[in-house]
Structure formats: structure tokens, C-alpha cells
Write a protein that holds these residues in place. Structure first.
Motif, short mmCIF file in Angstrom:
data_model
loop_
_atom_site.label_atom_id
_atom_site.label_comp_id
_atom_site.label_asym_id
_atom_site.label_seq_id
_atom_site.Cartn_x
_atom_site.Cartn_y
_atom_site.Cartn_z
N THR A 136 -57.08 -11.08 8.02
CA THR A 136 -55.67 -10.84 7.74
C THR A 136 -55.20 -9.53 8.37
N ASP A 139 -54.80 -9.96 12.03
CA ASP A 139 -53.61 -10.77 12.32
C ASP A 139 -52.34 -9.93 12.16
N ASN A 170 -54.13 -14.68 4.21
CA ASN A 170 -52.95 -14.42 5.04
C ASN A 170 -51.65 -14.66 4.29
N PHE A 174 -49.24 -11.62 4.67
CA PHE A 174 -47.93 -11.80 5.32
C PHE A 174 -46.80 -11.49 4.33
N TYR A 215 -48.98 -20.46 12.67
CA TYR A 215 -50.38 -20.07 12.50
C TYR A 215 -51.20 -21.33 12.19
N GLN A 279 -55.59 -11.67 19.14
CA GLN A 279 -56.23 -11.61 17.82
C GLN A 279 -57.69 -11.17 17.95
#
Ligand code: CP
Length: 317
Positions: A136, A139, A170, A174, A215, A279
Motif C-alpha cells: 500500500t 502504491d 489499499n 487510499f 487497480y 510500482q
């Protein structure tokens, strides 16, 4: 912060601190001499009970770039094959006095358990279907470098959400950074009750054009005990993200490994809309930042003196 077990351990400021630190290591990585002496004299153990290419190699290289000694153990080929338990294995490796143990294990909560058994900082490199916090963070670092703030952005996570620790981490990461998250996939691969995390749920790709970031997740056949999709061909027909389904401004991410031609088409992987290579590159500097924050911060378990700022110490270790 002594351990990194879950993205829940970090608030927005804590995430920003790691991303800032990763940016300073990205600057170091562009130098001719990419190694800094920050963790000289310290030992990092990586212990992987599941297959890995990206996470295992980047944690190992991150520790080496920080001048730590590294012991890398893969369960296959170790005394785990002879029946040695996780507890006995980590107690054995603890005899080397590691400052950090990086663990990937098929059981949710395994990294958490380690914290009761060892003095080292424990980093969860993926525990079953539970969490993958360093993924995470890398990302978020990748997105920060490509689109800046996530405030008000729309991110769709598509595919096998049910079996995905990356999805669980994530969604939290996010959202903490201000994005709205939609998960999409066949009903069999969307966990029941996932709406309670604050994300929207879709069972088709209708509306995908509203996403800023797409994603993708692969079908985790290794975690599937039964058929979750009628056929791979049917899954690809309904959920594969390809050039026809993407607008020109939409960015595509995937934690890897990808299954080309199933969840994502080759033309998208190889296009300039894909952040997949970024990434992987982010993984190295973000994992350097994680080791740095855990092993040199106020709650660290390190045994040497305070480190210098990594951006000021470009000389070889
Ligand atoms: N994304 C990820 O965890 O990849 P690996 O399984 O190759 O480490």
C-alpha cells in the motif's frame, strides 16, 4: 512505531512521513553510489513462507542499500521442510540478533504473533488474505509521484478482492489519503459486507470511465478451493481491462504478478497508462523508508547511535 503490521497502524501523517523519507531515498538511488551507512552493524532477516519476487527482492536490496547485514530465508528448502514450527524458526533466527524480521506467511495474524516472540521490529510482508502494508505504501508513493494528491480522486479496485490482502490494505490506505474507492468483480469474488469499509461495490465494469485510477488484481488460484468463476474466458470477457475499456487519462496499476490476457491485456501493461514498472521501482525506496523509520525512530529497537540524514550521506558504506 516499532512494527509495521497493518496499514491501520499508520495515520495520514505517519504515511506522509514514510513517503517523504522514500522520496529522499529516491534521490539517493539516482546517485552513482546508491548505498548509505544508516543501518551499518544491524541485521535484517527476511523470512518468506510464500512465493515472492517483488517484496522479497526489494526488502533484501533495501536493507543492503542501508548497509545492514541481510539473512534471507525461504521456507522451502529450510528446516521448515523438516517440520520446524514458525516459533522455533524465528527463535532460531533471533539468535543472530536481528533488528528487523520481515515475514510473509499464509496465515492472517502471523506477523502480529511474532511480536510476542522476538525483540526485533516485525514487518508484515503479507499475511494470508489480511494485510500487505508495504504494498500500500509503495502504491501511494507511486500515485503521489504520478498524480499528486489523492484527495477527491476515484480509484477502482477490480478482480479477486475476496482473496486479496492488497485490496484490504489499499482500501484503507487510499481512503486515508482522501480517495474514494470502488471495488468491482464477480459477486463470488467480492467479500460480503465490504461496503462497511466505506467503498462502493460494483458487479460489472459499468461506470469505469469515472475512475482516475484502475487497480487490477489477479485471480488468486492458489487460495481458491473451488470454482469462483464459471471460466477464465468468461471472467476475461466481463472484467479484463483492455485498451477498449480505458479512457486516455486513466492510469492502471497492478501489484503483480500479472496474468497477461486475463485481468489485464498486454497492450495496457505495455502502454504509458501503466504504472506497473513504477510500482516495482517504488518498492525499493519505500521499503528503505520503512526500515529507516522502524530502525532509527524513537521507538526503534536499534542498538547503535543516531543515524545521519540519508540525503546527506552519499559516501560508500
Ligand atoms: N506484489 C507482491 O507482493 O509481489 P510478490 O508476491 O512478487 O512479492
Amino acid at each position: 512505531m516499532k512494527h509495521l503490521l497493518s496499514i491501520e497502524d499508520l495515520d495520514r501523517d505517519g504515511i506522509e512521513t514514510i513517503l517523504e523519507r522514500a522520496a529522499s531515498f529516491a534521490e539517493v538511488s539516482r546517485r552513482e553510489i546508491k548505498k548509505v551507512p544508516t543501518l551499518r552493524g544491524q541485521t535484517v532477516v527476511t523470512l518468506f513462507y510464500e512465493s515472492s519476487t517483488r517484496t522479497s527482492s526489494s526488502f533484501e536490496l533495501a536493507a543492503k542499500r542501508l548497509s545492514a547485514d541481510v539473512v534471507s530465508v525461504k521456507a522451502g528448502g529450510s528446516s521448515v521442510d523438516k517440520g520446524e514450527s514458525l516459533k522455533d524458526t524465528v527463535e532460531t533466527l533471533s539468535a543472530y540478533g536481528p533488528s528487523a524480521i520481515v515475514l510473509r506467511h499464509p496465515h492472517a495474524g502471523s506477523a502480529d504473533m511474532l511480536t510476542d516472540w522476538v525483540d526485533a521490529a516485525v514487518i508484515n510482508a503479507g499475511d494470508g488474505m489480511h494485510q500487505h502494508p508495504s504494498q500500500t505504501l509503495l502504491d501511494l508513493f507511486t500515485l503521489r509521484n504520478s498524480i499528486g494528491s489523492l484527495e477527491g480522486r476515484s480509484i477502482w479496485i477490480i478482480g479477486d478482492v475476496l482473496h486479496s490482502r492488497v485490496a484490504r490494505s489499499n482500501i484503507q490506505g487510499f481512503q486515508k489519503m482522501g480517495a474514494s474507492v470502488t471495488v468491482a468483480g464477480p459477486p463470488t469474488l467480492i467479500p460480503r459486507g465490504i461496503e462497511s469499509t466505506g467503498c462502493e461495490v460494483r458487479y460489472s465494469l459499468d461506470g469505469l470511465e469515472s475512475a482516475d485510477v484502475v487497480y487490477l488484481l489477479r485471480l488468486q488460484n492458489e487460495r481458491m478451493g473451488e470454482n469462483f468463476v464459471p471460466s477464465i474466458r468468461e471472467y476475461a470477457r466481463l472484467f479484463q481491462v483492455n485498451g477498449r475499456r480505458l479512457g486516455p487519462r486513466q492510469l492502471v496499476m497492478h501489484p503483480g504478478p500479472v496474468n497477461r490476457g486475463i485481468e489485464i491485456s498486454s497492450d495496457v501493461i505495455d502502454s504509458d497508462r501503466s504504472l506497473i514498472a513504477e510500482q516495482v521501482a517504488s518498492g525499493l525506496v519505500v521499503r528503505m523508508a520503512i526500515l529507516y523509520e522502524l530502525l532509527t525512530g524513537p521507538e526503534s529497537v536499534r542498538i547503535d547511535s543516531a543515524p545521519e540524514d540519508p540525503v546527506q550521506i552519499g559516501e560508500p558504506a
